[in-house]
Design a protein around this motif. Structure first.
Motif, PDB file in Angstrom:
ATOM      1  N   ALA A  99       0.860  -1.243   0.051  1.00 27.34           N
ATOM      2  CA  ALA A  99      -0.041   0.009   0.049  1.00 27.34           C
ATOM      3  C   ALA A  99       0.803   1.197   0.071  1.00 27.34           C
ATOM      4  CB  ALA A  99      -0.991   0.065   1.262  1.00 27.34           C
ATOM      5  N   SER A 100       0.526   2.419  -0.698  1.00 26.28           N
ATOM      6  CA  SER A 100       0.986   3.541  -0.815  1.00 26.28           C
ATOM      7  C   SER A 100      -0.030   4.784  -0.299  1.00 26.28           C
ATOM      8  CB  SER A 100       1.862   3.731  -1.856  1.00 26.28           C
ATOM      9  OG  SER A 100       0.926   3.783  -3.096  1.00 26.28           O
ATOM     10  N   ALA A 101       0.519   5.621   0.215  1.00 25.81           N
ATOM     11  CA  ALA A 101      -0.360   7.019   0.689  1.00 25.81           C
ATOM     12  C   ALA A 101       0.453   8.167   0.335  1.00 25.81           C
ATOM     13  CB  ALA A 101      -1.012   6.938   2.057  1.00 25.81           C
ATOM     14  N   ARG A 102      -0.168   9.142   0.109  1.00 25.46           N
ATOM     15  CA  ARG A 102       0.437  10.505  -0.225  1.00 25.46           C
ATOM     16  C   ARG A 102      -0.378  11.635   0.392  1.00 25.46           C
ATOM     17  NH1 ARG A 102       4.012  13.023  -3.845  1.00 25.46           N
ATOM     18  NH2 ARG A 102       3.506  15.148  -4.769  1.00 25.46           N
ATOM     19  N   LEU A 103       0.359  12.735   0.906  1.00 28.67           N
ATOM     20  CA  LEU A 103       0.013  13.964   1.612  1.00 28.67           C
ATOM     21  C   LEU A 103       0.808  15.183   1.178  1.00 28.67           C
ATOM     22  CD1 LEU A 103      -2.087  15.430   3.561  1.00 28.67           C
ATOM     23  CD2 LEU A 103      -0.236  14.607   5.291  1.00 28.67           C
ATOM     24  N   VAL A 104       0.161  16.088   0.494  1.00 35.28           N
ATOM     25  CA  VAL A 104       0.569  17.417   0.068  1.00 35.28           C
ATOM     26  C   VAL A 104      -0.128  18.644   0.808  1.00 35.28           C
ATOM     27  CG1 VAL A 104       1.127  18.761  -1.847  1.00 35.28           C
ATOM     28  CG2 VAL A 104       1.331  16.433  -2.219  1.00 35.28           C
ATOM     29  N   VAL A 105       0.858  19.523   1.638  1.00 36.72           N
ATOM     30  CA  VAL A 105       0.236  20.483   2.120  1.00 36.72           C
ATOM     31  C   VAL A 105       0.980  21.833   1.399  1.00 36.72           C
ATOM     32  CG1 VAL A 105       0.043  21.744   4.449  1.00 36.72           C
ATOM     33  CG2 VAL A 105      -0.389  19.280   4.303  1.00 36.72           C
ATOM     34  N   GLU A 106       0.008  22.733   1.269  1.00 33.44           N
ATOM     35  CA  GLU A 106       0.641  24.049   0.480  1.00 33.44           C
ATOM     36  C   GLU A 106       0.039  25.266   1.495  1.00 33.44           C
ATOM     37  OE1 GLU A 106      -0.279  23.925  -3.413  1.00 33.44           O
ATOM     38  OE2 GLU A 106       1.319  22.516  -4.080  1.00 33.44           O
ATOM     39  N   ARG A 107       0.568  26.341   1.219  1.00 35.24           N
ATOM     40  CA  ARG A 107       0.239  27.562   1.696  1.00 35.24           C
ATOM     41  C   ARG A 107      -0.486  28.378   0.664  1.00 35.24           C
ATOM     42  NH1 ARG A 107       4.072  32.377   4.650  1.00 35.24           N
ATOM     43  NH2 ARG A 107       2.237  33.508   5.638  1.00 35.24           N
ATOM     44  N   ASP A 108      -1.713  28.773   1.034  1.00 37.81           N
ATOM     45  CA  ASP A 108      -2.786  29.442   0.168  1.00 37.81           C
ATOM     46  C   ASP A 108      -2.653  30.893   0.152  1.00 37.81           C
ATOM     47  OD1 ASP A 108      -4.228  30.554   2.354  1.00 37.81           O
ATOM     48  OD2 ASP A 108      -5.941  29.513   1.851  1.00 37.81           O
ATOM     49  N   SER A 109      -3.271  31.567  -0.619  1.00 33.11           N
ATOM     50  CA  SER A 109      -3.003  33.139  -0.596  1.00 33.11           C
ATOM     51  C   SER A 109      -3.508  33.768   0.687  1.00 33.11           C
ATOM     52  CB  SER A 109      -3.909  33.792  -1.859  1.00 33.11           C
ATOM     53  OG  SER A 109      -5.225  33.539  -1.681  1.00 33.11           O
ATOM     54  N   ALA A 110      -3.974  33.358   1.434  1.00 35.04           N
ATOM     55  CA  ALA A 110      -4.621  33.939   2.602  1.00 35.04           C
ATOM     56  C   ALA A 110      -3.587  33.682   3.891  1.00 35.04           C
ATOM     57  CB  ALA A 110      -5.863  33.576   3.253  1.00 35.04           C
ATOM     58  N   GLY A 111      -2.608  32.819   3.466  1.00 37.90           N
ATOM     59  CA  GLY A 111      -1.367  32.553   4.717  1.00 37.90           C
ATOM     60  C   GLY A 111      -2.031  30.974   5.426  1.00 37.90           C
ATOM     61  N   ARG A 112      -2.771  30.457   4.969  1.00 36.70           N
ATOM     62  CA  ARG A 112      -3.358  29.252   5.477  1.00 36.70           C
ATOM     63  C   ARG A 112      -2.590  28.075   4.908  1.00 36.70           C
ATOM     64  NH1 ARG A 112      -9.615  29.954   4.426  1.00 36.70           N
ATOM     65  NH2 ARG A 112      -8.737  29.998   2.365  1.00 36.70           N
ATOM     66  N   SER A 113      -2.145  27.024   5.834  1.00 35.88           N
ATOM     67  CA  SER A 113      -1.713  25.820   5.313  1.00 35.88           C
ATOM     68  C   SER A 113      -2.932  24.612   5.266  1.00 35.88           C
ATOM     69  CB  SER A 113      -0.842  25.205   6.359  1.00 35.88           C
ATOM     70  OG  SER A 113       0.408  25.781   6.713  1.00 35.88           O
ATOM     71  N   VAL A 114      -3.119  24.453   4.074  1.00 34.68           N
ATOM     72  CA  VAL A 114      -4.142  23.552   3.540  1.00 34.68           C
ATOM     73  C   VAL A 114      -3.859  22.252   2.595  1.00 34.68           C
ATOM     74  CG1 VAL A 114      -5.543  25.564   3.261  1.00 34.68           C
ATOM     75  CG2 VAL A 114      -4.487  25.050   1.208  1.00 34.68           C
ATOM     76  N   VAL A 115      -4.386  21.381   2.957  1.00 37.61           N
ATOM     77  CA  VAL A 115      -4.163  20.043   2.287  1.00 37.61           C
ATOM     78  C   VAL A 115      -4.710  20.238   0.803  1.00 37.61           C
ATOM     79  CG1 VAL A 115      -4.810  17.555   2.213  1.00 37.61           C
ATOM     80  CG2 VAL A 115      -4.619  18.786   4.359  1.00 37.61           C
ATOM     81  N   ARG A 116      -3.595  20.054  -0.367  1.00 39.91           N
ATOM     82  CA  ARG A 116      -4.092  20.054  -1.668  1.00 39.91           C
ATOM     83  C   ARG A 116      -4.216  18.561  -2.179  1.00 39.91           C
ATOM     84  NH1 ARG A 116      -5.648  24.897  -2.626  1.00 39.91           N
ATOM     85  NH2 ARG A 116      -3.973  26.651  -2.137  1.00 39.91           N
ATOM     86  N   GLU A 117      -3.302  17.757  -1.538  1.00 39.65           N
ATOM     87  CA  GLU A 117      -3.766  16.427  -2.047  1.00 39.65           C
ATOM     88  C   GLU A 117      -3.456  15.354  -1.005  1.00 39.65           C
ATOM     89  OE1 GLU A 117      -1.237  13.045  -5.033  1.00 39.65           O
ATOM     90  OE2 GLU A 117      -0.673  15.084  -5.150  1.00 39.65           O
ATOM     91  N   LEU A 118      -4.495  14.433  -0.933  1.00 37.40           N
ATOM     92  CA  LEU A 118      -4.554  13.501   0.208  1.00 37.40           C
ATOM     93  C   LEU A 118      -5.263  12.120  -0.552  1.00 37.40           C
ATOM     94  CD1 LEU A 118      -6.018  13.798   3.642  1.00 37.40           C
ATOM     95  CD2 LEU A 118      -6.685  11.689   2.436  1.00 37.40           C
ATOM     96  N   ARG A 119      -4.261  11.149  -0.514  1.00 35.01           N
ATOM     97  CA  ARG A 119      -4.418   9.776  -1.230  1.00 35.01           C
ATOM     98  C   ARG A 119      -4.111   8.643  -0.251  1.00 35.01           C
ATOM     99  NH1 ARG A 119      -1.395   9.818  -5.233  1.00 35.01           N
ATOM    100  NH2 ARG A 119       0.454   8.447  -4.576  1.00 35.01           N
ATOM    101  N   SER A 120      -5.168   8.051   0.400  1.00 24.18           N
ATOM    102  CA  SER A 120      -4.901   7.035   1.429  1.00 24.18           C
ATOM    103  C   SER A 120      -5.167   5.825   0.667  1.00 24.18           C
ATOM    104  CB  SER A 120      -6.108   7.169   2.384  1.00 24.18           C
ATOM    105  OG  SER A 120      -5.842   8.245   3.174  1.00 24.18           O
ATOM    106  N   MET A 121      -4.471   4.795   1.384  1.00 31.59           N
ATOM    107  CA  MET A 121      -4.727   3.356   0.741  1.00 31.59           C
ATOM    108  C   MET A 121      -4.425   2.481   2.011  1.00 31.59           C
ATOM    109  SD  MET A 121      -2.643   0.998  -1.774  1.00 31.59           S
ATOM    110  CE  MET A 121      -3.015   1.977  -3.483  1.00 31.59           C
ATOM    111  N   SER A 122      -5.424   1.751   2.234  1.00 32.17           N
ATOM    112  CA  SER A 122      -5.697   1.081   3.521  1.00 32.17           C
ATOM    113  C   SER A 122      -4.471   0.102   3.595  1.00 32.17           C
ATOM    114  CB  SER A 122      -6.838   0.004   3.495  1.00 32.17           C
ATOM    115  OG  SER A 122      -6.793  -0.812   4.893  1.00 32.17           O
TER     116      SER A 122
END
Length: 265
Positions: free
Chosen positions: A3-26
């Protein structure tokens, strides 16, 4: 199981840290926590949940985490990990790839890993940091459940900053003769470490009874604790982190994950 999973967090224009990509696999299930404040500027908080019994012998698990420029991610575990033997021959493997861009911050604070009898597990952490990125990673290993002899575990850490190595470390546990020696675990059942590339480093190593905080040669520092149970390990890890000049009191006090699983000790 593979199994493989992926998580990407970026900063948006308002300065917030937001999840841009989230891929889970049991069994690697990522659960983000939404902020109650629309203009929140704190870290993105994501929980790593094991949605199936893992790792078992034969499992090959991989998690990739990317933190973009200026973003802040706090990745927490929610329960202890049990490294277990499987029905198939061979050991299990868990690989964690971390990449943190300029100005990014990543805190990886999982719950302890319990190395149960007959388990054969390989945990690998590969982290690549930009020049001013920050990282803190915790690993707490418990040698067996109560009254149980542990299996075997190999832990490898490879940490680089701008392509230059900061830390290469390998740890093997589960050999009774080796674990009992003063040069290794001295008979203790719990080993806790926290890797810190987080602002200023201590000028010199500091230590107490069965704990230490040592600066790395090219930046960063490593806290190490040996204890007989997870409650004591938590207390000693807090003491070590309190000596780190790059952490404020609130940050040093976030080492609370160990106490919630004290029952396994």
């Amino acid at each position: 199981m593979k199994a493989s999973a992926r998580l990407v967090v970026e900063r948006d224009s308002a300065g917030r840290s937001v999840v841009r990509e989230l891929r889970s696999m049991s069994p690697l299930t990522l659960v983000p926590r939404r902020s109650l404040l629309a203009n929140a500027t704190g870290p993105a908080l994501v929980h790593l949940v094991s949605s199936a019994t893992a790792p078992l012998g034969g499992d090959d698990l991989e998690l990739s985490v990317l933190v973009g420029p200026g973003a802040h991610l706090r990745l927490h575990g929610v329960a202890a990990t049990l490294a277990l033997p499987g029905h198939r021959p061979g050991g299990s493997r868990m690989t964690l790839h971390l990449q943190v861009a300029d100005g990014g911050r990543l805190e990886y604070l999982p719950e302890p890993t319990v190395v149960t009898a007959r388990a054969d597990h390989h945990a690998e952490l590969c982290a690549d940091l930009a020049g001013d990125a920050r990282l803190r990673c915790r690993e707490v290993l418990v040698l067996g459940r109560s009254g149980e002899r542990p299996g075997r575990l190999r832990s490898d850490i490879r940490l680089t900053r701008d392509g230059d190595p900061l830390l290469r470390q390998r740890l093997d546990v589960g050999d009774p003769t080796l674990d009992s020696t003063p040069a290794h675990l001295a008979g203790h059942r719990v080993l806790a470490t926290e890797l810190l590339v987080w602002g200023a480093d201590p000028a010199e190593p500091v230590s107490g009874d069965w704990w230490s905080l040592a600066p790395l040669a090219r930046g960063g520092s490593l806290a190490t604790v040996l204890a007989d149970d997870t409650v004591a390990a938590d207390r000693m890890l807090r003491t070590a982190l309190a000596a780190h000049p790059g952490l404020d009191k609130a940050e040093a006090g976030t080492a609370d994950g160990v106490t919630r699983v004290a029952g396994i000790a």
